[in-house]
Design an enzyme around this catalytic site. Structure first.
Site, PDB file in Angstrom:
ATOM      1  N   ASP A  22       0.824  -1.212   0.000  1.00 53.69           N
ATOM      2  CA  ASP A  22       0.000   0.000   0.000  1.00 53.69           C
ATOM      3  C   ASP A  22       0.863   1.269   0.000  1.00 53.69           C
ATOM      4  O   ASP A  22       1.987   1.261   0.504  1.00 53.69           O
ATOM      5  CB  ASP A  22      -0.908  -0.029   1.241  1.00 53.69           C
ATOM      6  CG  ASP A  22      -2.077   0.917   1.108  1.00 53.69           C
ATOM      7  OD1 ASP A  22      -2.296   1.460   0.012  1.00 53.69           O
ATOM      8  OD2 ASP A  22      -2.785   1.116   2.118  1.00 53.69           O
ATOM      9  N   HIS A  39       2.760   3.144  -8.885  1.00 60.46           N
ATOM     10  CA  HIS A  39       2.630   1.692  -9.111  1.00 60.46           C
ATOM     11  C   HIS A  39       3.874   1.149  -9.818  1.00 60.46           C
ATOM     12  O   HIS A  39       4.307   0.025  -9.553  1.00 60.46           O
ATOM     13  CB  HIS A  39       1.376   1.381  -9.922  1.00 60.46           C
ATOM     14  CG  HIS A  39       0.099   1.723  -9.205  1.00 60.46           C
ATOM     15  ND1 HIS A  39      -0.122   1.377  -7.895  1.00 60.46           N
ATOM     16  CD2 HIS A  39      -1.022   2.378  -9.606  1.00 60.46           C
ATOM     17  CE1 HIS A  39      -1.323   1.812  -7.520  1.00 60.46           C
ATOM     18  NE2 HIS A  39      -1.883   2.418  -8.540  1.00 60.46           N
ATOM     19  N   SER A  67      -7.241  -5.787  -6.205  1.00 61.07           N
ATOM     20  CA  SER A  67      -8.357  -6.385  -5.463  1.00 61.07           C
ATOM     21  C   SER A  67      -9.626  -6.344  -6.303  1.00 61.07           C
ATOM     22  O   SER A  67      -9.724  -5.577  -7.273  1.00 61.07           O
ATOM     23  CB  SER A  67      -8.576  -5.629  -4.149  1.00 61.07           C
ATOM     24  OG  SER A  67      -9.227  -4.400  -4.406  1.00 61.07           O
ATOM     25  N   LEU A 133      10.905 -20.471  -4.449  1.00 56.79           N
ATOM     26  CA  LEU A 133       9.935 -19.557  -3.820  1.00 56.79           C
ATOM     27  C   LEU A 133       8.613 -19.669  -4.578  1.00 56.79           C
ATOM     28  O   LEU A 133       8.598 -19.613  -5.802  1.00 56.79           O
ATOM     29  CB  LEU A 133      10.443 -18.107  -3.920  1.00 56.79           C
ATOM     30  CG  LEU A 133       9.467 -17.008  -3.490  1.00 56.79           C
ATOM     31  CD1 LEU A 133       9.286 -16.995  -1.969  1.00 56.79           C
ATOM     32  CD2 LEU A 133       9.948 -15.629  -3.954  1.00 56.79           C
ATOM     33  N   GLU A 205       0.628 -13.276  12.058  1.00 59.15           N
ATOM     34  CA  GLU A 205       1.175 -12.121  12.769  1.00 59.15           C
ATOM     35  C   GLU A 205       1.140 -10.934  11.808  1.00 59.15           C
ATOM     36  O   GLU A 205       1.426 -11.092  10.621  1.00 59.15           O
ATOM     37  CB  GLU A 205       2.628 -12.391  13.190  1.00 59.15           C
ATOM     38  CG  GLU A 205       2.786 -13.529  14.169  1.00 59.15           C
ATOM     39  CD  GLU A 205       2.174 -13.228  15.530  1.00 59.15           C
ATOM     40  OE1 GLU A 205       2.266 -12.080  15.984  1.00 59.15           O
ATOM     41  OE2 GLU A 205       1.597 -14.152  16.128  1.00 59.15           O
TER      42      GLU A 205
HETATM   43  C1  FPP Z   1      -2.113   0.048  -3.249  1.00 54.61           C
HETATM   44  O1  FPP Z   1      -1.588   1.363  -3.204  1.00 54.61           O
HETATM   45  C2  FPP Z   1      -1.513  -0.672  -4.364  1.00 54.61           C
HETATM   46  C3  FPP Z   1      -2.193  -1.230  -5.378  1.00 54.61           C
HETATM   47  C4  FPP Z   1      -3.655  -1.185  -5.493  1.00 54.61           C
HETATM   48  C5  FPP Z   1      -1.489  -1.893  -6.491  1.00 54.61           C
HETATM   49  C6  FPP Z   1      -0.233  -2.631  -6.113  1.00 54.61           C
HETATM   50  C7  FPP Z   1       0.510  -2.958  -7.345  1.00 54.61           C
HETATM   51  C8  FPP Z   1       1.850  -2.941  -7.478  1.00 54.61           C
HETATM   52  C9  FPP Z   1       2.811  -2.633  -6.407  1.00 54.61           C
HETATM   53  C10 FPP Z   1       2.437  -3.262  -8.782  1.00 54.61           C
HETATM   54  C11 FPP Z   1       2.869  -4.712  -8.875  1.00 54.61           C
HETATM   55  C12 FPP Z   1       1.824  -5.390  -9.616  1.00 54.61           C
HETATM   56  C13 FPP Z   1       1.912  -6.582 -10.245  1.00 54.61           C
HETATM   57  C14 FPP Z   1       0.777  -6.973 -11.051  1.00 54.61           C
HETATM   58  C15 FPP Z   1       3.015  -7.532 -10.185  1.00 54.61           C
HETATM   59  P1  FPP Z   1      -2.580   2.587  -3.449  1.00 54.61           P
HETATM   60  O2  FPP Z   1      -2.595   2.909  -4.880  1.00 54.61           O
HETATM   61  O3  FPP Z   1      -3.927   2.276  -2.866  1.00 54.61           O
HETATM   62  O4  FPP Z   1      -1.870   3.720  -2.621  1.00 54.61           O
HETATM   63  P2  FPP Z   1      -2.575   4.941  -1.889  1.00 54.61           P
HETATM   64  O5  FPP Z   1      -3.381   4.348  -0.760  1.00 54.61           O
HETATM   65  O6  FPP Z   1      -1.422   5.750  -1.409  1.00 54.61           O
HETATM   66  O7  FPP Z   1      -3.416   5.651  -2.895  1.00 54.61           O
END
Ligand code: FPP
Length: 248
Positions: A22, A39, A67, A133, A205
């Site tokens: 996040d 991202h 999600s 892994l 945890e």
């Molecule tokens: C949450 O941060 C993150 C996501 C919804 C996407 C996570 C995806 C990646 C890290 C890229 C890797 C992906 C793949 C497919 C391998 P947010 O956007 O909700 O952050 P914010 O809460 O600061 O807005």
């Protein structure tokens, strides 16, 4: 690793780590960049953390990449996340395969574009015999959706009510055959589960850090593992009298 983990590495290194990555959006906002830049930076970081998992001897890593609720984000962001998944497979598959990473997908594939579905299935198939892994990519994943899917499948299979046990339910989850996560890490400081592994997290945890995902370095990861090593997991029972760490 910490002194504690050196004392009993088999017990202290989590077998399965799951991560809610996040804070990509806020990381980008702080730099006046578009959310997708966050991202992308998050994807770069993921590569480092996968390597660290291999180095630390972690057997399973589950990442929350998209999600079932993320479809509600602006179209451009949704398309960008789809493209990132495609790019990761195109550009990283060969290296992941060389590292011995087995890719698995958690979630509903059928709602993705047919070409992307095929790429994911090919990546899963190409890496299926790797053992270094297991990387579970939760993409179009929701914990409630997973439970609904499991119930539907059990009914289709004609499972009798008296045969339904926690073990059987686990076998109907997308994570069938994967041990429950020992440690769940959430970056960016939010204190919620966000529909992630709600069945599997019963006794995991938790480690929450205010750091945004793109900045969650290998050293920060090590800190999380050290903190995990200091925990006494009681699973609802009483404290282990032989445990030398904190009993909180
Ligand atoms: C949450 O941060 C993150 C996501 C919804 C996407 C996570 C995806 C990646 C890290 C890229 C890797 C992906 C793949 C497919 C391998 P947010 O956007 O909700 O952050 P914010 O809460 O600061 O807005």
């Amino acid at each position: 690793m910490s002194t504690t983990s050196q004392q009993d590495p088999a017990k202290q290194v989590p077998r399965h780590v799951a991560i809610i990555m996040d804070g990509n959006g806020r990381w980008a906002l702080k730099r006046r960049l578009p959310r997708l830049a966050g991202h992308k930076a998050g994807t770069e970081n993921l590569r480092r953390i996968i390597k660290a998992c291999v180095e630390f001897g972690i057997g399973y890593l589950t990442i929350y990449a998209f999600s079932t609720e993320n479809w509600g984000r602006p179209r451009e962001e949704v398309q960008g996340l789809m493209r990132i998944l495609e790019d990761v497979i195109d550009k990283e598959l060969s290296e992941l395969n060389q590292q011995g990473v087995q890719i698995r997908h958690l979630g509903r594939l059928d709602q993705l574009a047919p070409a992307l579905q095929k790429k994911v299935l090919d990546a899963v198939n190409t890496t299926r015999n790797n053992t270094q892994l297991v990387l579970n990519v939760a993409f179009n994943y929701g914990g409630r959706d997973e439970i609904v899917h499991a119930i539907q499948q059990m009914l289709i299979d004609g499972i009798k009510p008296e045969s339904v046990t926690p073990d059987l339910v686990s076998k109907y989850m997308y994570t069938a055959g994967v041990p429950d996560p020992d440690l769940i890490i959430r970056t960016s400081g939010e204190l919620r589960i966000s529909n992630f592994l709600i069945w599997q997290a019963a006794y995991s945890e938790w480690y929450v850090t205010p750091i945004f995902w793109p900045d969650f370095s290998k050293d920060e990861f090590r800190k999380a593992l050290d903190e995990y090593a200091s925990r006494d997991r009681r699973y609802g029972k009483v404290a282990d009298p032989d445990f030398e760490g904190s009993n909180v």
